[in-house]
Design an enzyme around this catalytic site. Structure first.
Site, PDB file in Angstrom:
ATOM      1  N   THR A 359       0.815  -1.219   0.000  1.00  0.00           N
ATOM      2  CA  THR A 359       0.000   0.000   0.000  1.00  0.00           C
ATOM      3  C   THR A 359       0.853   1.274   0.000  1.00  0.00           C
ATOM      4  O   THR A 359       2.058   1.226   0.164  1.00  0.00           O
ATOM      5  CB  THR A 359      -0.985  -0.031   1.187  1.00  0.00           C
ATOM      6  OG1 THR A 359      -1.629  -1.298   1.241  1.00  0.00           O
ATOM      7  CG2 THR A 359      -2.040   1.032   1.115  1.00  0.00           C
ATOM      8  N   ASN A 379      -2.424  -4.342  -2.741  1.00  0.00           N
ATOM      9  CA  ASN A 379      -2.298  -5.297  -1.628  1.00  0.00           C
ATOM     10  C   ASN A 379      -0.847  -5.710  -1.433  1.00  0.00           C
ATOM     11  O   ASN A 379      -0.027  -4.860  -1.125  1.00  0.00           O
ATOM     12  CB  ASN A 379      -3.213  -6.499  -1.793  1.00  0.00           C
ATOM     13  CG  ASN A 379      -3.431  -7.205  -0.447  1.00  0.00           C
ATOM     14  OD1 ASN A 379      -3.240  -6.593   0.605  1.00  0.00           O
ATOM     15  ND2 ASN A 379      -3.800  -8.459  -0.457  1.00  0.00           N
ATOM     16  N   ASP A 401      -7.853 -10.117   0.943  1.00  0.00           N
ATOM     17  CA  ASP A 401      -8.375  -9.386   2.100  1.00  0.00           C
ATOM     18  C   ASP A 401      -9.725  -9.931   2.565  1.00  0.00           C
ATOM     19  O   ASP A 401     -10.252  -9.498   3.591  1.00  0.00           O
ATOM     20  CB  ASP A 401      -8.497  -7.887   1.791  1.00  0.00           C
ATOM     21  CG  ASP A 401      -7.180  -7.164   2.026  1.00  0.00           C
ATOM     22  OD1 ASP A 401      -6.240  -7.792   2.545  1.00  0.00           O
ATOM     23  OD2 ASP A 401      -7.083  -5.968   1.697  1.00  0.00           O
TER      24      ASP A 401
END
Lengths: 545, 187
Positions: A359, A379, A401
């Protein structure tokens, strides 16, 4: 763009009218250039966000998604753009569980790990609604960087080496992300002409090219070749959405942040609510009592996260209760001063710890006082490592996620957005914005941001000093505590005291990107000065004027 | 492409391009036998790079990230890629103690079977640190040769160990440069 000789020495970038902070100097330059040419904070933020795709491609890009908080000074309005990726329509709760022992590989390194990207839709929406420049203008800096190239930093090289196996497995032959089939060394020149071509195509034809045109076809082909389920319809139906910000308070300050499915802001507010009643100044910053109490609070917050947080379009999240002072007081009352709890029960469906530090975050403040705090991601570093043929961009692995447990509120489902840990925020005091902040760092994001906020507001540290200060982190999953991870700069007597309390301690590097790479802007109205803080755990820098 | 050899009785800074190099009475060219078992000491990502370099060099190798003594069967050389990665350890479900135990039992088994150990450190400066150095201090003295990317030896850490143990040390500028000395070291 002056920088300290010692990259870790606290250094506030100074401005009088405007400021850009981001994870790469070329992205800062792109954002600042946009501001100097008369663009507003939204224009600057999108220019910097796009530039990061070229300059820091391992962390974010058009193959990913994110959230941005926009504050418009004149209108006194704060809003949120949610451009988080969505699961393809063929996604199902058991899609990963049924892969058995190979589940992790499928989640992170295959086409099944790719969620429908949202970055371009989000950038485009923000520009159309709140910007003054076109997407083509905002992409110009990114195109120039991808075309002209730049010398790689040790950070880029290290991450390139760390993710080599995944890249080797998934990248098409001749990809720019490897140097003759091997990872790049620090100082090597990095060019990405394919990305420049892709961005130029989007600049000419608009985001329709990405979601419905030739690029869409290439994305679907690349994802399906690697075992994915994405369809052309998934891409064509994607849209970014505008949301009301989530509002919380800490003492006399107001926090406006991205609401679920971003969970970083939600949990930051919940965490700060617990801390609000504690004598943190008396304990001392990073004292054993401080680290113990905050770690216990983190574990209880993570228990709530496991139990309640999913995509609000599909599940009901008791947000108001989670960010209430009463709930915080009840959680605080459960914490023992002398040792850890036996269980941190709330969630029944463990998520498991994610180690990705991934990120990126940027903040922009323009001359009119407009502010953008933007966090975006693909990610894991380098995402899935899948790059559609000839396009030069990387596809995310944000399907990872979603929770592993098919019964979780955050289980994969058609069109669902996976819960994100992102938490871009803007803080206000007396109705005036004084701090914009955000960070990468996966599930460590809200913990790191909270520590920075406390460093500034409780312990009087300058912004970058607050960012560079040693960090710690803990969590719980399935009711069980994780260790307290600390940077090695913590004094041994503090670590010994924690161990004496029964806490397991895990010592990491002195400046470990595991804890994120925060960027922030602080506006000191009384001094008529702006401070930019940028994290040396990665390649954060800032510049203002 | 160039590399530098430094051994106990060879002054530092002497550069050699190619060719046989005497080192403590043994040659570093054509010394080791194939096939080789490649594993990491610390679950670093560079073990994969080592395998690619071995493949490009045309060497006969087996890569096993969590190799045990049983994997040494039919092997002639053990190649240890040095460097601790907390991320790698986490992904492998190991902690430092378990990894240390695995590596030391592997090296012990190699010695018992009279298999030479060749060490590589390919991660440069960023693959140093207390956790890496601790494991290197235990394993490197048992090696018969070390190839190190120069930036990882900026403080002379590897030079000091190699000099004290008479281990041939080959410094290379870049990771890719490790291929040639690796190739030449094997028969």
């Amino acid at each position: 763009m002056t920088q300290p000789a010692d990259r870790h020495a606290p250094h506030n970038y100074i401005g009088r009218r405007a400021m850009v902070v981001a994870a790469h100097p070329l992205a800062v330059q792109a954002g600042l250039e946009m501001l100097r040419q008369g663009g507003n904070a939204v224009d600057g933020a999108i220019a910097a966000a796009a530039a990061l795709n070229s300059a820091e491609p391992f962390a974010s890009g058009i193959g990913g998604g994110g959230f941005m908080v926009i504050h418009l000074a004149r209108e006194k309005k704060t809003t949120v753009i949610n451009f988080r990726e969505k699961a393809p329509r063929l996604a199902s709760p058991r899609m990963f569980k049924d892969k058995g022992e190979e589940e992790k590989e499928w989640r992170t390194s295959s086409g099944l790990g790719v969620a429908v990207p949202g970055a371009l839709a989000g950038w485009d929406l923000a520009l159309r609604k709140y910007g003054t420049r076109t997407l083509a203008q905002a992409l110009a800096g990114a195109i120039a960087i991808a075309e002209g190239g730049f010398d790689l930093s040790p950070t880029f090289s290290t991450i390139n080496k760390d993710e080599y196996e995944r890249l080797l497995k998934n990248l098409p032959e001749g990809s720019a992300y490897l140097n003759g089939g091997l990872p790049y060394e620090p100082g090597d020149r990095f060019h990405n002409p394919d990305l420049a071509g892709t961005l130029r195509l989007i600049a000419a034809r608009g985001i329709k090219e990405f979601y419905q045109g030739e690029l869409a076809a290439k994305i679907v082909a690349a994802v399906r070749e690697k075992g994915g389920i994405m369809t052309a319809e998934d891409l064509a139906s994607y849209s970014a959405v505008e949301l009301e910000p989530l509002r919380g308070t800490y003492k006399d300050m107001t926090i406006l942040t991205a609401p679920p499915p971003a969970s970083g802001g939600l949990h930051l507010i919940e965490f700060l609510n617990i801390i609000e009643g504690w004598p943190v100044r008396k304990w001392g910053r990073n004292s054993a009592a401080y680290v113990h109490h905050l770690s216990e609070a983190l574990r209880l917050v993570f228990a709530d996260r496991e139990r309640y947080v999913g995509d609000p379009d599909f599940v009901s999240i008791p947000v108001d209760r989670l960010i209430s002072k009463e709930h915080a007081a009840a959680l605080a009352a459960r914490i023992r001063a002398d040792g850890p709890l036996d269980r941190y029960v709330a969630g029944e469906h463990g998520r498991g710890e994610k180690d990705a530090a991934n990120t990126t975050h940027l903040c922009v403040l323009d001359e009119d006082g407009n502010i953008v705090a933007l966090t975006q991601s693909i990610n894991d570093f380098f995402g899935t490592g899948i790059s559609p043929q000839g396009t030069g961009f990387l596809l995310n692995d944000h399907m990872d996620d979603f929770a592993a447990d098919p019964e979780s509120v955050n289980a994969p489902g058609p069109g669902h957005r996976p819960v994100s840990s992102m938490g871009p925020l803007i803080m206000f005091r007396d109705g005036r914005a004084f701090l914009a902040l955000g960070s990468p760092g996966g599930i460590r994001i809200f913990s790191s941001l909270t520590q920075i906020i406390l460093n500034v507001t409780e312990f009087g540290l300058g912004l970058d000093e607050a960012i560079e200060a040693p960090r710690f982190f803990s969590f719980s999953t399935g009711g069980r505590p994780g260790p307290i991870a600390v940077e090695s700069r913590f004094p041994w007597d503090v670590l010994s005291a924690l161990q004496a309390m029964g806490q397991e301690v895990e010592v990491r590097e002195a400046y470990d990107k595991y804890f994120g790479g925060a960027q922030g802007i602080m506006i000191l109205k009384d001094q008529k000065i702006i401070h930019g803080g940028a994290d040396s755990r990665r390649d954060g820098v800032g510049a203002g004027y | 492409m160039k590399y530098k050899i430094a051994v106990a009785f060879v002054p530092l800074g002497v550069l050699f391009a190619l060719g046989p190099i005497p080192a403590n009475g043994q040659e570093t060219v054509g010394v080791f036998e194939q096939p080789m078992l490649i594993t990491s000491a610390g679950q670093n990502a560079e073990v994969q790079i080592a395998a690619v370099l071995a493949k490009r060099a045309g060497l006969n190798y087996t890569l096993s990230k969590q190799a045990t003594a049983a994997d040494l069967q039919n092997m002639k050389t053990l190649v240890l890629v040095l460097g601790t990665s907390l991320k790698g350890l986490g992904a492998a479900g190991l902690d430092l103690d378990k990894e240390r135990e695995r590596v030391m039992s592997l090296v012990t088994a190699a010695q018992k079977n009279q298999l030479p150990v060749v060490c590589l450190h390919l991660g440069g400066e960023s693959r140093r640190g207390q956790q890496t150095d601790d494991l290197i201090t235990e394993t490197l003295p048992l090696a018969k040769m070390l190839i190190v990317v120069k930036s990882g030896n900026g403080d002379g850490f590897f030079t000091k160990i190699c000099q004290s143990k008479g281990i041939p040390l080959i410094e290379v500028e870049k990771t890719a440069d490790a291929q040639l000395p690796l190739q030449k070291a094997f028969k």
